[in-house]
Design a protein around this motif. Sequence first.
Motif, PDB file in Angstrom:
ATOM      1  N   VAL A 283      -8.128   0.705  -1.192  1.00  0.00           N
ATOM      2  CA  VAL A 283      -9.359   1.486  -1.127  1.00  0.00           C
ATOM      3  C   VAL A 283      -9.017   2.945  -0.836  1.00  0.00           C
ATOM      4  CG1 VAL A 283     -11.591   1.677   0.025  1.00  0.00           C
ATOM      5  CG2 VAL A 283     -10.536  -0.566  -0.234  1.00  0.00           C
ATOM      6  N   TYR A 284      -9.618   3.852  -1.601  1.00  0.00           N
ATOM      7  CA  TYR A 284      -9.371   5.290  -1.451  1.00  0.00           C
ATOM      8  C   TYR A 284     -10.691   6.057  -1.478  1.00  0.00           C
ATOM      9  CZ  TYR A 284     -10.199   5.659  -6.473  1.00  0.00           C
ATOM     10  OH  TYR A 284     -10.785   5.615  -7.713  1.00  0.00           O
ATOM     11  N   ASP A 285     -10.638   7.358  -1.239  1.00  0.00           N
ATOM     12  CA  ASP A 285     -11.832   8.204  -1.226  1.00  0.00           C
ATOM     13  C   ASP A 285     -12.126   8.690  -2.638  1.00  0.00           C
ATOM     14  OD1 ASP A 285     -13.861  10.041  -0.873  1.00  0.00           O
ATOM     15  OD2 ASP A 285     -12.862  11.149   0.731  1.00  0.00           O
ATOM     16  N   GLY A 286     -13.132   8.130  -3.265  1.00  0.00           N
ATOM     17  CA  GLY A 286     -13.496   8.500  -4.628  1.00  0.00           C
ATOM     18  C   GLY A 286     -14.149   9.856  -4.752  1.00  0.00           C
TER      19      GLY A 286
ATOM     20  N   ARG B 199      -2.128   3.460 -13.635  1.00  0.00           N
ATOM     21  CA  ARG B 199      -1.350   3.631 -14.861  1.00  0.00           C
ATOM     22  C   ARG B 199       0.105   3.209 -14.718  1.00  0.00           C
ATOM     23  NH1 ARG B 199      -3.779   8.787 -14.970  1.00  0.00           N
ATOM     24  NH2 ARG B 199      -1.792   9.646 -14.337  1.00  0.00           N
ATOM     25  N   ARG B 200       0.698   3.446 -13.542  1.00  0.00           N
ATOM     26  CA  ARG B 200       2.147   3.339 -13.417  1.00  0.00           C
ATOM     27  C   ARG B 200       2.668   2.233 -12.494  1.00  0.00           C
ATOM     28  NH1 ARG B 200       2.551   6.614 -17.380  1.00  0.00           N
ATOM     29  NH2 ARG B 200       2.692   8.835 -17.068  1.00  0.00           N
ATOM     30  N   ILE B 201       1.853   1.763 -11.570  1.00  0.00           N
ATOM     31  CA  ILE B 201       2.340   0.809 -10.576  1.00  0.00           C
ATOM     32  C   ILE B 201       1.698  -0.558 -10.860  1.00  0.00           C
ATOM     33  CG2 ILE B 201       2.520   0.266  -8.120  1.00  0.00           C
ATOM     34  CD1 ILE B 201       2.450   3.280  -7.574  1.00  0.00           C
ATOM     35  N   PRO B 202       2.508  -1.555 -11.204  1.00  0.00           N
ATOM     36  CA  PRO B 202       1.970  -2.860 -11.613  1.00  0.00           C
ATOM     37  C   PRO B 202       1.549  -3.755 -10.442  1.00  0.00           C
ATOM     38  CG  PRO B 202       4.347  -2.900 -11.755  1.00  0.00           C
ATOM     39  CD  PRO B 202       3.960  -1.490 -11.356  1.00  0.00           C
ATOM     40  N   THR B 203       0.630  -3.285  -9.662  1.00  0.00           N
ATOM     41  CA  THR B 203       0.127  -4.059  -8.522  1.00  0.00           C
ATOM     42  C   THR B 203      -0.965  -5.031  -8.972  1.00  0.00           C
ATOM     43  OG1 THR B 203      -0.901  -3.909  -6.351  1.00  0.00           O
ATOM     44  CG2 THR B 203      -1.524  -2.228  -7.929  1.00  0.00           C
ATOM     45  N   ARG B 204      -1.112  -6.120  -8.227  1.00  0.00           N
ATOM     46  CA  ARG B 204      -2.213  -7.062  -8.473  1.00  0.00           C
ATOM     47  C   ARG B 204      -3.504  -6.565  -7.844  1.00  0.00           C
ATOM     48  NH1 ARG B 204      -0.692 -11.912  -5.338  1.00  0.00           N
ATOM     49  NH2 ARG B 204       0.212 -10.308  -4.030  1.00  0.00           N
ATOM     50  N   ALA B 205      -3.416  -5.538  -7.033  1.00  0.00           N
ATOM     51  CA  ALA B 205      -4.565  -5.075  -6.252  1.00  0.00           C
ATOM     52  C   ALA B 205      -5.643  -4.437  -7.113  1.00  0.00           C
ATOM     53  CB  ALA B 205      -4.109  -4.068  -5.200  1.00  0.00           C
ATOM     54  N   THR B 206      -6.863  -4.637  -6.670  1.00  0.00           N
ATOM     55  CA  THR B 206      -7.982  -3.866  -7.188  1.00  0.00           C
ATOM     56  C   THR B 206      -7.893  -2.508  -6.505  1.00  0.00           C
ATOM     57  OG1 THR B 206      -9.363  -5.819  -7.435  1.00  0.00           O
ATOM     58  CG2 THR B 206     -10.503  -3.703  -7.255  1.00  0.00           C
ATOM     59  N   VAL B 207      -7.902  -1.443  -7.276  1.00  0.00           N
ATOM     60  CA  VAL B 207      -7.857  -0.079  -6.741  1.00  0.00           C
ATOM     61  C   VAL B 207      -9.268   0.469  -6.915  1.00  0.00           C
ATOM     62  CG1 VAL B 207      -6.792   2.194  -6.972  1.00  0.00           C
ATOM     63  CG2 VAL B 207      -5.418   0.127  -7.381  1.00  0.00           C
ATOM     64  N   ILE B 208      -9.928   0.755  -5.778  1.00  0.00           N
ATOM     65  CA  ILE B 208     -11.354   1.075  -5.827  1.00  0.00           C
ATOM     66  C   ILE B 208     -11.716   2.161  -4.817  1.00  0.00           C
ATOM     67  CG2 ILE B 208     -11.890  -0.795  -4.208  1.00  0.00           C
ATOM     68  CD1 ILE B 208     -14.514  -1.244  -5.795  1.00  0.00           C
ATOM     69  N   PRO B 209     -12.603   3.083  -5.201  1.00  0.00           N
ATOM     70  CA  PRO B 209     -13.098   4.053  -4.218  1.00  0.00           C
ATOM     71  C   PRO B 209     -13.938   3.323  -3.170  1.00  0.00           C
ATOM     72  CG  PRO B 209     -13.923   4.568  -6.437  1.00  0.00           C
ATOM     73  CD  PRO B 209     -13.182   3.286  -6.524  1.00  0.00           C
ATOM     74  N   TRP B 210     -13.832   3.766  -1.927  1.00  0.00           N
ATOM     75  CA  TRP B 210     -14.585   3.080  -0.882  1.00  0.00           C
ATOM     76  C   TRP B 210     -16.089   3.192  -1.111  1.00  0.00           C
ATOM     77  CZ3 TRP B 210     -18.060   5.540   2.144  1.00  0.00           C
ATOM     78  CH2 TRP B 210     -17.899   6.902   2.406  1.00  0.00           C
ATOM     79  N   GLN B 211     -16.501   4.249  -1.794  1.00  0.00           N
ATOM     80  CA  GLN B 211     -17.927   4.458  -2.035  1.00  0.00           C
ATOM     81  C   GLN B 211     -18.524   3.362  -2.931  1.00  0.00           C
ATOM     82  OE1 GLN B 211     -15.496   6.757  -2.291  1.00  0.00           O
ATOM     83  NE2 GLN B 211     -16.115   8.585  -1.187  1.00  0.00           N
ATOM     84  N   PHE B 212     -17.689   2.625  -3.668  1.00  0.00           N
ATOM     85  CA  PHE B 212     -18.155   1.559  -4.557  1.00  0.00           C
ATOM     86  C   PHE B 212     -17.686   0.180  -4.105  1.00  0.00           C
ATOM     87  CE2 PHE B 212     -18.002   5.363  -7.293  1.00  0.00           C
ATOM     88  CZ  PHE B 212     -19.353   5.439  -7.594  1.00  0.00           C
ATOM     89  N   ALA B 213     -17.026   0.126  -2.973  1.00  0.00           N
ATOM     90  CA  ALA B 213     -16.512  -1.145  -2.461  1.00  0.00           C
ATOM     91  C   ALA B 213     -17.508  -1.767  -1.487  1.00  0.00           C
ATOM     92  CB  ALA B 213     -15.175  -0.909  -1.761  1.00  0.00           C
ATOM     93  N   ASP B 214     -17.476  -3.070  -1.380  1.00  0.00           N
ATOM     94  CA  ASP B 214     -18.266  -3.783  -0.379  1.00  0.00           C
ATOM     95  C   ASP B 214     -17.424  -3.783   0.897  1.00  0.00           C
ATOM     96  OD1 ASP B 214     -19.657  -5.517   1.271  1.00  0.00           O
ATOM     97  OD2 ASP B 214     -19.950  -7.040  -0.281  1.00  0.00           O
TER      98      ASP B 214
END
Length: 137
Positions: free
Chosen positions: A12-15, A29-44
């Motif tokens: 979670v990051y600051d969108g 684009r570059r890091i093959p993580t399984r994680a969902t990368v999402i702005p905190w403003q759109f995260a539950d």
Amino acid sequence: MENVTNTQPTFVYDGDCSFCTSCAQFIERRIPTRATVIPWQFADLGALGLTVEQCEAAVQWVGLDGTTAAGPDAIALLLRDAGRFWSLAGGTLGLSPVRAAAWPAYQWVADHRHLMPGGTAACAVPQNRRPAPATES
């Protein structure tokens, strides 16, 4: 710390921050993580066991078991999740001497993100002091 079971890790990051968004786009684009990368403003945030205050202070990692980490610790876990070379970088970032240096460096970047490439003046304003978005009538 609250543990919430997730189906995949979440980063979670600051969108609202252009610098943070640019970094998140690099990750996607570059890091093959399984994680969902999402702005905190759109995260539950409640479902993730996070608060707005935590997300404003630093990027956040929520693992599959609901364990959370912030700042460079979150970045280290994201890298370790990506495997191969990235896992080595994440492991190195998690080593005590590197971690001890990473936190002040992370905090400096966070405090100066509005001056970083892609940063904007909005990056310097805490969420609780940002103007509310305009609504159409």
